[in-house]
Design a protein around this motif. Structure first.
Motif, PDB file in Angstrom:
ATOM      1  N   PHE A  70      30.785  46.028  51.626  1.00  0.00           N
ATOM      2  CA  PHE A  70      31.440  46.918  50.669  1.00  0.00           C
ATOM      3  C   PHE A  70      31.513  48.342  51.218  1.00  0.00           C
ATOM      4  N   ASP A 118      33.642  46.853  41.668  1.00  0.00           N
ATOM      5  CA  ASP A 118      34.046  48.028  42.455  1.00  0.00           C
ATOM      6  C   ASP A 118      35.293  47.724  43.276  1.00  0.00           C
ATOM      7  N   CYS A 119      35.287  46.582  43.938  1.00  0.00           N
ATOM      8  CA  CYS A 119      36.443  46.197  44.767  1.00  0.00           C
ATOM      9  C   CYS A 119      37.702  46.096  43.911  1.00  0.00           C
ATOM     10  N   GLN A 120      37.566  45.534  42.710  1.00  0.00           N
ATOM     11  CA  GLN A 120      38.734  45.384  41.838  1.00  0.00           C
ATOM     12  C   GLN A 120      39.279  46.741  41.398  1.00  0.00           C
ATOM     13  N   TYR A 163      39.139  49.572  43.102  1.00  0.00           N
ATOM     14  CA  TYR A 163      39.833  50.201  44.230  1.00  0.00           C
ATOM     15  C   TYR A 163      41.137  49.482  44.543  1.00  0.00           C
ATOM     16  N   SER A 191      34.368  48.553  53.486  1.00  0.00           N
ATOM     17  CA  SER A 191      35.627  48.502  52.733  1.00  0.00           C
ATOM     18  C   SER A 191      35.884  49.817  52.003  1.00  0.00           C
ATOM     19  N   THR A 202      35.653  41.531  51.188  1.00  0.00           N
ATOM     20  CA  THR A 202      34.341  41.794  50.579  1.00  0.00           C
ATOM     21  C   THR A 202      34.207  41.054  49.256  1.00  0.00           C
ATOM     22  N   GLU A 203      35.270  41.064  48.472  1.00  0.00           N
ATOM     23  CA  GLU A 203      35.246  40.382  47.169  1.00  0.00           C
ATOM     24  C   GLU A 203      35.012  38.882  47.349  1.00  0.00           C
ATOM     25  N   ASP A 209      40.518  44.549  53.484  1.00  0.00           N
ATOM     26  CA  ASP A 209      39.059  44.710  53.588  1.00  0.00           C
ATOM     27  C   ASP A 209      38.385  44.484  52.241  1.00  0.00           C
ATOM     28  N   LEU A 210      38.960  45.057  51.184  1.00  0.00           N
ATOM     29  CA  LEU A 210      38.382  44.908  49.849  1.00  0.00           C
ATOM     30  C   LEU A 210      38.413  43.456  49.382  1.00  0.00           C
ATOM     31  N   LYS A 211      39.511  42.762  49.672  1.00  0.00           N
ATOM     32  CA  LYS A 211      39.607  41.344  49.291  1.00  0.00           C
ATOM     33  C   LYS A 211      38.610  40.494  50.063  1.00  0.00           C
TER      34      LYS A 211
END
Length: 581
Positions: free
Chosen positions: A64, A137-139, A141, A67, A93-94, A89-91
């Motif tokens: 994370f 958090d990822c969602q 961003y 990301s 990590t998710e 990157d965020l996806k």
């Protein structure tokens, strides 16, 4: 941790004294993640990026972190490829958190089936909550990256992503609070059993872990509350349908908790609080005519964090913001120039500093220096070039260089890229008018005062400069600018403390029908300003409220409509506190 004192990351699996590498101390990802974010805030953007990339496969938390740095880079540059990289990157990590989450749940189920001591599954409970918070958090961003596209489908998609994130935040927040309460209850019930590990933590979870998790979830939870609390009524119905709440005090207290925690987002919570107190509160007039509200809180935060971030360009930037709001323009310019120098290899932070330098110069009516800052932004920035071009042209015209200003006014249309962006729409409309009608120096000075007004910078001006602005407005004899001139004169006299004169000018602006052709926003803004002034007198309070409702309900389709609605919303909310409806 600036310069040579930046914390070096611990190494995992090092051999020591001939021992096998597996015997080495484990990497504490929570501490390392916090060190990485602190490194970023102390101007070590590259080092932070390298650190998180090096350890991104070690744990969901480090993934994370990597990301987040990618997301921050995208938001500072708005370059298409960097925004796509941040999404990817965020996806990643998710997905990592979701896949490991399934394994954790299965492990807990198996341990329960086998009647294993529940305390042994406690680390899994901490991990589970950590992963849930990271997913949320990822969602958030990803939703922000979606909103940046400024398309209807992107707004709808982003809204539903935020709804999912909020549900996770809310559940985790409730669960962690319950665990903290249970922990305290256990300690109270078994005070004499300190030597026995049965008393320690809820099912083996340490108090430190719970506090860090509470800090982790409080950042997103607090931001949700704070941001939704400022949404204007015309959008609030949609927000409520998505299930979002909006308690400003809850948002601020959650961010305060997060900023004092040992979670990696603690420094980010600190920046969010500084942003709220020095940018949002004055810009949206959340405290009415009190232009100094929030500054004591911001100064206290800077003082408390000074030792941790001695050379941070971002903290120096916020110091400059405080000084500007306190009308200490020379000190603010010094701070912004220092922040500019400290932000080596951080181009977008440098651009934010240049922007503030330009504003401070305009506040001082130093149009030459303002022109230099805005021209550099026009040439270097990849974001809002259209807007920077308009500011450049206005300042150039205000210095008397009308030929140069005319050339730049023609550039504005060519640099217009974001058709749904209100700032760029405003810049193009204004530039087009100047392109068709040869501008005069007086009109360019008026235009500079106009943007100072729209961006709530007039309260930062000294009395002598406000008086010079008043004189400059009176020198404009263009019939098409009468409504705008009266609105600005009203705002200037309000800042000078001349309430009676301000009321007269605002009343003239409200009645000027030519505004509907040339500056559609003038009448609703004048209604709002007049209403706010009348609210201050018990005898005229009812009339003031009527004018605020008139500004809210009778006008539509003008520049910066949502911006004004936020201010009206805040004014009516403060009125309800004084006189409950």
């Amino acid at each position: 941790m600036a310069g040579s004192e930046r914390q070096q990351p611990p190494r995992r699996g090092e051999e020591e004294g001939g021992q096998d590498s597996a015997a080495a101390a484990p990497l504490h990802d929570a501490e390392l993640a916090l060190a990485g974010i602190n490194m970023l805030l102390n101007n070590g953007f590259r080092e932070s990026d390298q650190l998180f990339k090096q350890y991104r496969n070690h744990s969901p938390l480090m993934s994370f972190g990597a990301s987040f740095v990618s997301f921050l880079n995208a938001m500072m540059t708005f370059e298409e490829e960097k925004m796509q990289l941040a999404c990817d990157d965020l996806k990643t990590t998710e997905k990592l958190c979701e896949s490991e989450e399934a394994g954790v749940i299965e492990t807990i189920k198996n341990k329960i089936k086998k009647n294993v001591d529940a305390r042994k599954s406690a680390p899994s409970m901490v991990d589970r909550l950590q992963r849930q918070i990271i997913i949320a958090d990822c969602q958030v961003y990803l939703a922000v990256l979606s909103f940046v596209k400024q398309e209807l489908s992107a707004y709808i998609k982003g809204g539903w992503i935020l709804r999912k994130a909020w549900k996770i935040y809310n559940k985790c927040y409730i669960d962690i609070n319950a665990l903290q309460e249970l922990y305290q209850k256990k300690l109270t019930e078994e005070p004499s059993d300190a030597a026995n590990d049965n008393h320690v933590a809820v099912e083996g979870v340490s108090e430190e872990s719970l506090n860090r998790l509470k800090g982790a979830v409080s950042f997103g939870y607090g931001l949700f509350h704070l941001c939704i609390s400022m949404v204007p009524p015309n959008l609030l119905k949609i927000i409520n349908l998505l299930g979002f709440p909006g308690d400003r005090m809850q948002g601020l207290s959650s961010l305060m908790y997060a900023s004092e925690s040992k979670d990696m987002k603690a420094p980010l919570a600190t920046l969010a609080l500084l942003w709220y107190h020095t940018v949002v509160r004055p810009f949206f007039a959340l405290d009415g005519s009190d232009n100094k509200a929030g500054l004591d809180e911001a100064k206290e935060i800077l003082l408390k964090k000074e030792a941790a971030y001695p050379n941070s360009s971002l903290f120096m930037f916020f110091k400059g913001r405080i000084q500007r709001l306190e009308c200490q323009i020379n000190s603010a310019l010094t701070s912004f120039h220092m922040a500019l120098e400290l932000a080596v290899d951080q181009r977008e932070i440098q651009h934010v500093c240049l922007y503030e330098i330009g504003w401070c110069s305009m506040i001082e009516l130093n149009f030459k220096d303002a022109f230099n800052s805005f021209e550099r932004l026009k040439n270097e920035s990849r974001w809002s070039q259209c807007y920077y071009a308009y500011l450049t042209a206005v300042c150039q015209g205000a210095t008397g260089d009308m030929d140069g200003a005319q050339v730049v006014f023609k550039e504005v249309q060519r640099l217009f890229k974001r058709k749904n962006n209100q700032i760029e729409q405003f810049s193009v409309k204004k530039a087009e008018r100047f392109r068709k009608q040869i501008p005069t120096k007086e009109l360019c000075v008026l235009a500079s005062i106009e943007v100072l007004y729209l961006w709530k910078a007039l309260p930062n001006c000294s009395f002598p400069n406000l008086q010079r602005m008043s004189q400059a407005c009176h020198e404009v004899d263009d019939s098409s600018a009468v409504g705008l001139k009266n609105l600005l004169l009203g705002a200037i006299h309000k800042c000078l403390g001349n309430s009676e004169d301000a009321i007269q000018f605002f009343q003239r602006a409200v009645k000027d029908e030519l505004c509907r052709q040339n500056n559609l926003y003038v009448q609703p803004y004048a209604c709002y300003e007049l209403g706010c002034l009348l609210l201050g007198n018990p005898e005229t309070m009812a009339r003031g409220r009527t004018l605020l409702l008139q500004a809210k309900e009778e006008f539509t389709g003008y520049d910066f409509e949502n911006r004004l609605h936020v201010r009206i919303h805040a004014a009516l909310a403060s009125l309800r506190e004084v006189v409950p409806q």
